[in-house]
Design a protein around this motif. Structure first.
Motif: not given
Length: 54
Positions: A34-54
């Protein structure tokens, strides 16, 4: 011992799971998943938002 069994053994020894009962080991593994899923899911969301900005 094949490679996969050796990795499971190393995981059990490293985190001290070998001295727990089967149900305690199961609860610990569920918590890790569960903790690994949380980290990867939110990391993916953050990375997608980061890529969308630049």
């Amino acid at each position: 011992m094949n490679w996969f069994q050796r990795k499971i053994y190393l995981y059990n020894v490293t985190f001290g799971l070998y001295m727990l009962d089967w149900w305690e080991r199961c609860l610990f593994n569920i918590l890790v998943v569960v903790l690994m899923w949380f980290v990867f899911y939110n990391g993916f969301r953050y990375f997608a938002e980061f890529c969308r900005r630049y």
